[in-house]
Design an enzyme around this catalytic site. Structure first.
Site, PDB file in Angstrom:
ATOM      1  N   GLU A  44      28.695  37.406 -15.891  1.00  0.00           N
ATOM      2  CA  GLU A  44      28.046  37.197 -17.192  1.00  0.00           C
ATOM      3  C   GLU A  44      26.693  36.524 -16.982  1.00  0.00           C
ATOM      4  OE1 GLU A  44      28.562  35.215 -21.650  1.00  0.00           O
ATOM      5  OE2 GLU A  44      29.772  34.388 -20.027  1.00  0.00           O
ATOM      6  N   ASP A  96      18.707  32.160 -12.395  1.00  0.00           N
ATOM      7  CA  ASP A  96      17.906  32.984 -13.305  1.00  0.00           C
ATOM      8  C   ASP A  96      18.314  34.456 -13.208  1.00  0.00           C
ATOM      9  OD1 ASP A  96      15.954  34.318 -14.716  1.00  0.00           O
ATOM     10  OD2 ASP A  96      14.294  33.143 -13.891  1.00  0.00           O
ATOM     11  N   ASP A 118      19.164  35.969 -25.846  1.00  0.00           N
ATOM     12  CA  ASP A 118      18.007  35.642 -26.690  1.00  0.00           C
ATOM     13  C   ASP A 118      17.364  36.941 -27.186  1.00  0.00           C
ATOM     14  OD1 ASP A 118      18.509  32.994 -26.058  1.00  0.00           O
ATOM     15  OD2 ASP A 118      17.202  33.030 -24.301  1.00  0.00           O
ATOM     16  N   LYS A 122       9.733  39.101 -31.238  1.00  0.00           N
ATOM     17  CA  LYS A 122       8.338  39.563 -31.265  1.00  0.00           C
ATOM     18  C   LYS A 122       8.148  40.720 -30.285  1.00  0.00           C
ATOM     19  CE  LYS A 122       6.146  35.351 -32.809  1.00  0.00           C
ATOM     20  NZ  LYS A 122       6.240  33.990 -32.287  1.00  0.00           N
ATOM     21  N   ASP A 154      24.919  39.360 -32.498  1.00  0.00           N
ATOM     22  CA  ASP A 154      24.889  39.384 -33.962  1.00  0.00           C
ATOM     23  C   ASP A 154      23.539  39.906 -34.422  1.00  0.00           C
ATOM     24  OD1 ASP A 154      23.558  37.046 -32.906  1.00  0.00           O
ATOM     25  OD2 ASP A 154      23.115  36.641 -35.011  1.00  0.00           O
ATOM     26  N   THR A 192      32.782  34.174 -27.702  1.00  0.00           N
ATOM     27  CA  THR A 192      31.819  33.233 -27.127  1.00  0.00           C
ATOM     28  C   THR A 192      31.544  32.146 -28.172  1.00  0.00           C
ATOM     29  OG1 THR A 192      29.702  34.102 -27.940  1.00  0.00           O
ATOM     30  CG2 THR A 192      30.733  35.295 -26.119  1.00  0.00           C
ATOM     31  N   GLU A 193      30.823  31.107 -27.766  1.00  0.00           N
ATOM     32  CA  GLU A 193      30.485  30.049 -28.728  1.00  0.00           C
ATOM     33  C   GLU A 193      29.652  30.591 -29.890  1.00  0.00           C
ATOM     34  OE1 GLU A 193      29.581  28.980 -25.365  1.00  0.00           O
ATOM     35  OE2 GLU A 193      31.107  27.438 -25.052  1.00  0.00           O
ATOM     36  N   TYR A 194      28.615  31.361 -29.543  1.00  0.00           N
ATOM     37  CA  TYR A 194      27.733  31.919 -30.579  1.00  0.00           C
ATOM     38  C   TYR A 194      28.516  32.855 -31.489  1.00  0.00           C
ATOM     39  CZ  TYR A 194      23.201  30.246 -28.900  1.00  0.00           C
ATOM     40  OH  TYR A 194      22.124  29.473 -28.571  1.00  0.00           O
ATOM     41  N   GLU A 195      29.385  33.632 -30.884  1.00  0.00           N
ATOM     42  CA  GLU A 195      30.171  34.606 -31.648  1.00  0.00           C
ATOM     43  C   GLU A 195      31.004  33.905 -32.718  1.00  0.00           C
ATOM     44  OE1 GLU A 195      32.397  37.023 -29.023  1.00  0.00           O
ATOM     45  OE2 GLU A 195      33.299  38.245 -30.595  1.00  0.00           O
TER      46      GLU A 195
HETATM   47  N1  SAH Z   1      26.636  33.669 -24.001  1.00  0.00           N
HETATM   48  C1  SAH Z   1      26.648  32.423 -24.747  1.00  0.00           C
HETATM   49  C2  SAH Z   1      25.242  31.817 -24.929  1.00  0.00           C
HETATM   50  C3  SAH Z   1      24.264  32.696 -25.677  1.00  0.00           C
HETATM   51  S1  SAH Z   1      22.645  31.970 -25.832  1.00  0.00           S
HETATM   52  C4  SAH Z   1      27.312  32.657 -26.095  1.00  0.00           C
HETATM   53  O1  SAH Z   1      27.436  33.811 -26.498  1.00  0.00           O
HETATM   54  O2  SAH Z   1      27.689  31.679 -26.744  1.00  0.00           O
HETATM   55  C5  SAH Z   1      21.815  32.766 -24.491  1.00  0.00           C
HETATM   56  C6  SAH Z   1      21.952  31.996 -23.194  1.00  0.00           C
HETATM   57  O3  SAH Z   1      21.317  32.732 -22.164  1.00  0.00           O
HETATM   58  C7  SAH Z   1      21.270  30.621 -23.218  1.00  0.00           C
HETATM   59  O4  SAH Z   1      22.172  29.633 -22.796  1.00  0.00           O
HETATM   60  C8  SAH Z   1      20.099  30.793 -22.255  1.00  0.00           C
HETATM   61  O5  SAH Z   1      19.761  29.589 -21.573  1.00  0.00           O
HETATM   62  C9  SAH Z   1      20.638  31.849 -21.314  1.00  0.00           C
HETATM   63  N2  SAH Z   1      19.590  32.615 -20.610  1.00  0.00           N
HETATM   64  C10 SAH Z   1      18.452  33.095 -21.142  1.00  0.00           C
HETATM   65  N3  SAH Z   1      17.723  33.730 -20.212  1.00  0.00           N
HETATM   66  C11 SAH Z   1      18.417  33.660 -19.053  1.00  0.00           C
HETATM   67  C12 SAH Z   1      18.188  34.101 -17.729  1.00  0.00           C
HETATM   68  N4  SAH Z   1      17.074  34.754 -17.406  1.00  0.00           N
HETATM   69  N5  SAH Z   1      19.109  33.835 -16.793  1.00  0.00           N
HETATM   70  C13 SAH Z   1      20.247  33.169 -17.097  1.00  0.00           C
HETATM   71  N6  SAH Z   1      20.525  32.705 -18.333  1.00  0.00           N
HETATM   72  C14 SAH Z   1      19.627  32.949 -19.308  1.00  0.00           C
END
Ligand code: SAH
Length: 218
Positions: A44, A96, A118, A122, A154, A192-195
């Site tokens: 993930e 990363d 994310d 834009k 979402d 997931t948390e966001y979900e």
């Molecule tokens: N998957 C989790 C968090 C979603 S928020 C959920 O659904 O609850 C998106 C997450 O991706 C953030 O924590 C952000 O720091 C991470 N993220 C963004 N770009 C990234 C990258 N290039 N490599 C690793 N993580 C990244």
């Protein structure tokens, strides 16, 4: 969401090299050695606080899971949660998603998950979306033949963009859901948390499963 840096994050990460890897390049091609058993590897990217990847590791002892997160404090929160469990099929990386080719050997990963990435709404930031073609090329590299990508969001804009980008890349869709939580696909869904947050507000959750058939990709 940016999380404020917490002082305890670095020491916690440093204290648990058995569970969280800071320099993932050193295990390129050798990830299986980090697990109790050699079995398919699922990754993930952007695990956030780790609820999904920990839940998946609990539900699927027959699969090895790796959760990757770029924000150190967020990664450390996931680590803290994972430490409460004893999961021989889970490893975490603070790193990363742009550097996946440095972390994984070609074909080392069987499946990838992108959850609530994310959206970068834009247009001029389109290249940062985790389903932009340059990212897809990276995923193709590290995924085994027929390796799948599962995406949940979402965000309608990111979902539309991802469908188009993946289609243009030559990927094959195994499933598309516009309201995951009211579909049969939800039966084994790990939230997931966001979900959880978005679903509680009544927002529909979108999901897709796309297949990277190397032979069909030009
Ligand atoms: N998957 C989790 C968090 C979603 S928020 C959920 O659904 O609850 C998106 C997450 O991706 C953030 O924590 C952000 O720091 C991470 N993220 C963004 N770009 C990234 C990258 N290039 N490599 C690793 N993580 C990244």
């Amino acid at each position: 969401m940016r999380v404020k840096h917490k002082k305890w994050a670095d020491p916690l990460i440093a204290a648990h090299p058995e569970l969280m890897i800071d320099d993932a390049t050193q295990f390129k091609g050798k990830w299986q050695s980090r697990f109790a058993k050699e079995q398919p590897l699922h990754l993930e990217v952007g695990m956030g606080k780790g609820q999904f990847i920990i839940g998946m590791a609990k539900d699927h002892p027959e699969i090895n899971f790796i959760g990757l997160e770029i924000q150190r404090t967020v990664a450390a929160i996931a680590l803290k949660k994972a430490l409460e469990e004893d999961l021989p099929n889970l490893q975490l990386i603070c790193g990363d998603g742009e550097d996946l080719q440095e972390y994984f050997e070609d074909g080392e990963v069987a499946k990838m998950y992108l959850n609530f990435s994310d959206p970068w709404p834009k247009k001029r930031h389109a290249k940062r979306r985790l389903t932009y073609k340059t990212f897809l090329a990276t995923y193709q590299q590290i995924l085994q033949d027929q390796g799948a990508i599962e995406l949940k969001t979402d965000n309608m804009g990111l979902f539309e963009f991802s469908l188009e980008s993946m289609n243009n890349y030559g990927m094959i869709f195994d499933g598309v859901w516009l309201d995951l939580h009211h579909s049969e696909e939800n039966e084994h869904n790990v939230e997931t948390e966001y979900e959880q947050k978005f679903a509680a507000k009544g927002q529909p959750i979108y999901k897709l499963i796309a297949n990277l058939d190397r032979k069909s990709v030009v």
